[in-house]
Design a protein around this motif. Structure first.
Motif, PDB file in Angstrom:
ATOM      1  N   THR A  12       0.814  -1.210   0.000  1.00  0.00           N
ATOM      2  CA  THR A  12       0.000   0.000   0.000  1.00  0.00           C
ATOM      3  C   THR A  12       0.849   1.262   0.000  1.00  0.00           C
ATOM      4  N   LEU A  13       2.159   1.148   0.163  1.00  0.00           N
ATOM      5  CA  LEU A  13       3.035   2.312   0.103  1.00  0.00           C
ATOM      6  C   LEU A  13       3.289   2.778  -1.328  1.00  0.00           C
ATOM      7  N   TYR A  14       2.915   1.954  -2.299  1.00  0.00           N
ATOM      8  CA  TYR A  14       3.095   2.329  -3.707  1.00  0.00           C
ATOM      9  C   TYR A  14       1.931   3.205  -4.156  1.00  0.00           C
ATOM     10  N   SER A  31       1.658  11.922  -1.064  1.00  0.00           N
ATOM     11  CA  SER A  31       2.066  12.527   0.196  1.00  0.00           C
ATOM     12  C   SER A  31       2.466  11.444   1.197  1.00  0.00           C
ATOM     13  N   GLY A  32       3.311  11.819   2.152  1.00  0.00           N
ATOM     14  CA  GLY A  32       3.673  10.878   3.194  1.00  0.00           C
ATOM     15  C   GLY A  32       4.995  11.221   3.835  1.00  0.00           C
ATOM     16  N   SER A  33       5.429  10.356   4.746  1.00  0.00           N
ATOM     17  CA  SER A  33       6.722  10.492   5.398  1.00  0.00           C
ATOM     18  C   SER A  33       7.770   9.722   4.606  1.00  0.00           C
ATOM     19  N   TYR A  34       8.908  10.353   4.412  1.00  0.00           N
ATOM     20  CA  TYR A  34       9.993   9.754   3.638  1.00  0.00           C
ATOM     21  C   TYR A  34      11.295   9.846   4.423  1.00  0.00           C
ATOM     22  N   HIS A  35      12.031   8.732   4.433  1.00  0.00           N
ATOM     23  CA  HIS A  35      13.376   8.728   5.003  1.00  0.00           C
ATOM     24  C   HIS A  35      14.320   9.198   3.905  1.00  0.00           C
ATOM     25  N   GLY A  72      17.465  11.862   7.911  1.00  0.00           N
ATOM     26  CA  GLY A  72      16.293  11.857   8.753  1.00  0.00           C
ATOM     27  C   GLY A  72      14.991  11.638   8.012  1.00  0.00           C
ATOM     28  N   VAL A  73      13.892  11.606   8.753  1.00  0.00           N
ATOM     29  CA  VAL A  73      12.555  11.379   8.211  1.00  0.00           C
ATOM     30  C   VAL A  73      11.828  12.716   8.112  1.00  0.00           C
ATOM     31  N   HIS A  74      11.188  12.955   6.959  1.00  0.00           N
ATOM     32  CA  HIS A  74      10.514  14.225   6.704  1.00  0.00           C
ATOM     33  C   HIS A  74       9.197  13.956   5.975  1.00  0.00           C
ATOM     34  N   SER A  75       8.245  14.871   6.135  1.00  0.00           N
ATOM     35  CA  SER A  75       6.955  14.752   5.452  1.00  0.00           C
ATOM     36  C   SER A  75       6.927  15.634   4.212  1.00  0.00           C
ATOM     37  N   PHE A  76       6.440  15.059   3.104  1.00  0.00           N
ATOM     38  CA  PHE A  76       6.326  15.791   1.841  1.00  0.00           C
ATOM     39  C   PHE A  76       4.906  15.660   1.314  1.00  0.00           C
ATOM     40  N   LYS A  96      17.853   9.968  -2.284  1.00  0.00           N
ATOM     41  CA  LYS A  96      16.676   9.103  -2.316  1.00  0.00           C
ATOM     42  C   LYS A  96      15.741   9.446  -1.161  1.00  0.00           C
ATOM     43  N   PHE A  97      14.454   9.317  -1.447  1.00  0.00           N
ATOM     44  CA  PHE A  97      13.379   9.574  -0.486  1.00  0.00           C
ATOM     45  C   PHE A  97      12.622   8.254  -0.352  1.00  0.00           C
ATOM     46  N   VAL A  98      12.818   7.541   0.739  1.00  0.00           N
ATOM     47  CA  VAL A  98      12.246   6.212   0.942  1.00  0.00           C
ATOM     48  C   VAL A  98      10.944   6.358   1.738  1.00  0.00           C
ATOM     49  N   ARG A  99       9.802   6.026   1.113  1.00  0.00           N
ATOM     50  CA  ARG A  99       8.506   6.248   1.748  1.00  0.00           C
ATOM     51  C   ARG A  99       8.299   5.285   2.909  1.00  0.00           C
ATOM     52  N   GLU A 100       7.803   5.823   4.009  1.00  0.00           N
ATOM     53  CA  GLU A 100       7.554   5.014   5.196  1.00  0.00           C
ATOM     54  C   GLU A 100       6.066   4.889   5.503  1.00  0.00           C
ATOM     55  N   VAL A 101       5.322   5.976   5.569  1.00  0.00           N
ATOM     56  CA  VAL A 101       3.884   5.918   5.813  1.00  0.00           C
ATOM     57  C   VAL A 101       3.207   7.025   5.027  1.00  0.00           C
TER      58      VAL A 101
END
Length: 393
Positions: free
Chosen positions: A38-40, A311-315, A358-362, A388-393
């Protein structure tokens, strides 16, 4: 070495589509598989809803290969699906003509998916695959990775050959570095009887292969051994092995989709920009053996702003190419919906690799160049490689 997945937690299939406009393209009782998690999020799609192939999005395959010449006229839209026609006719020294389309857009890491129904003609090679190119020549320069999700010889409609061909980027029939393949997959159905969904998930370090939501194979694709250049999507049908028949059903494709989870921005790709007068090509390769740029001029900046498809949090990570003459006080700024942070990195010492920011929201659609990561040269020479922006939630 390729690893065959003997068992897996198979993804659920959804019997209906979120977008009502896609429903007309599906035959009754068929399903469209979900992406791997579901992160895709959906980043690109083609439903072939027009009256002809959209040439703003697709090139035609026009080469002459094996037993057929490929013609643009053989790729037509029929009732909301791409129909690849196969004919017996003399063209360019061949007795048969096939067809294909190749996306004009190139793609990096993500999940590629198509729904297809196989031709009943025998002797043909029908493929859903990804490789850099425009359809005029399968041996053009610039190809490094070839993902063969399905290379089906139509004399056998119950097995799916899949795998990779890895190239050195040079033109010509030589230059193959490796060809790791999956064990030929037997889905237990005849591929001419109904539509099925074929998928390939290219992620950092490997490619996973799917059929109707079931992952059946994983092949490693090393980021330290092979280049990570983008690819185009190919949907093709060529005459391949005698005896060849025509007159049966065409090769059908009715929905093509590309999903992304993570965002990668590298030099020379969408989302990368630079400012200042000192930038030039570097002789040192960066992440995935990709070319880099460098500047030794204080104040010069390289910016990585992908324009997020969801949208979401990305490492967030930046690639560090350690070098003795590198910037010892590189200023790396992350600007996101969650705020702005600045990190100072010594690029001159230590080992090369990803540095954690770190983790940031975009927010989705943030194409402003300020939204992302900016790397500013402070002292020494700074290399612009990848973020790279690795999606977490």
């Amino acid at each position: 070495m390729n690893t065959i997945v003997a068992s897996c937690a198979c993804r659920m299939l959804r019997p209906s589509l979120a977008a009502a406009g896609l429903a007309a393209a599906l035959t009754p009782g068929t399903v469209l598989a979900d992406p791997p998690s579901t992160l895709y999020g959906l980043a690109w799609e083609e439903t072939f809803s027009g009256s002809a192939v959209d040439t703003s999005r697709w090139n035609f395959r026009t080469d002459v290969k094996v037993l057929s010449a490929q013609l643009a006229a053989n790729a037509v839209i029929d009732n909301g699906q791409l129909s690849l026609l196969m004919k017996q006719e003399n063209v360019s020294g061949m007795s048969y003509t096939g067809a294909g389309v190749v996306s004009k857009q190139q793609f990096g890491y993500g999940y590629f998916e198509v729904r297809a129904k196989n031709t009943t003609n025998t002797g043909w090679h029908n493929s859903f695959w990804m490789m850099a190119g425009d359809g005029s020549n399968t041996y053009a320069a610039g190809r490094y990775l070839e993902i063969d999700q399905a290379e089906i010889e139509t004399a056998d409609q119950t097995h799916i050959p899949s795998g990779l061909n890895i190239w050195n980027g040079q033109a010509g029939t030589g230059g193959k570095l490796a060809a790791p393949r999956c064990a030929t997959y037997a889905p237990g159905v005849n591929l001419t009887a109904a539509y099925h969904t074929y998928g390939a998930d290219w992620r950092e370090g490997a490619i996973d292969f799917y059929f109707d939501g079931i992952k059946y194979c994983t092949i490693a694709y090393s980021t330290t051994q092979y280049r990570q250049d983008p690819v185009n999507i190919w949907l093709t049908a060529i005459a391949y092995r005698a005896p060849v028949s025509v007159g049966g059903t065409p090769q059908y494709y009715d929905t093509v989709r590309f999903y992304k989870k993570d965002q990668y921005v590298m030099n020379g790709r969408y989302g990368y920009s630079e400012s200042g007068s000192g930038w030039q090509d570097s002789t040192l390769a960066g992440f995935g053996l990709m070319p880099q740029r460098y500047s030794c001029t204080a104040g010069d900046k390289s910016t990585y702003a992908p324009g997020f498809n969801q949208s979401g949090s990305y490492h967030v990570y930046i690639w560090k190419t350690a070098n003795a003459n590198a910037d010892t006080q590189g200023e790396v700024k992350v600007q996101a919906a969650s705020g702005t942070t600045t990190t100072t990195i010594n690029f001159a010492t230590g080992s090369s690799g990803w540095v954690d920011l770190g983790v940031h929201s975009f927010n989705a659609g943030t194409t402003n160049p300020a939204i992302g990561v900016t790397n500013t040269v402070h002292a020494g020479c700074q290399r612009a490689g990848a973020v790279k922006f690795v999606r977490e939630v």
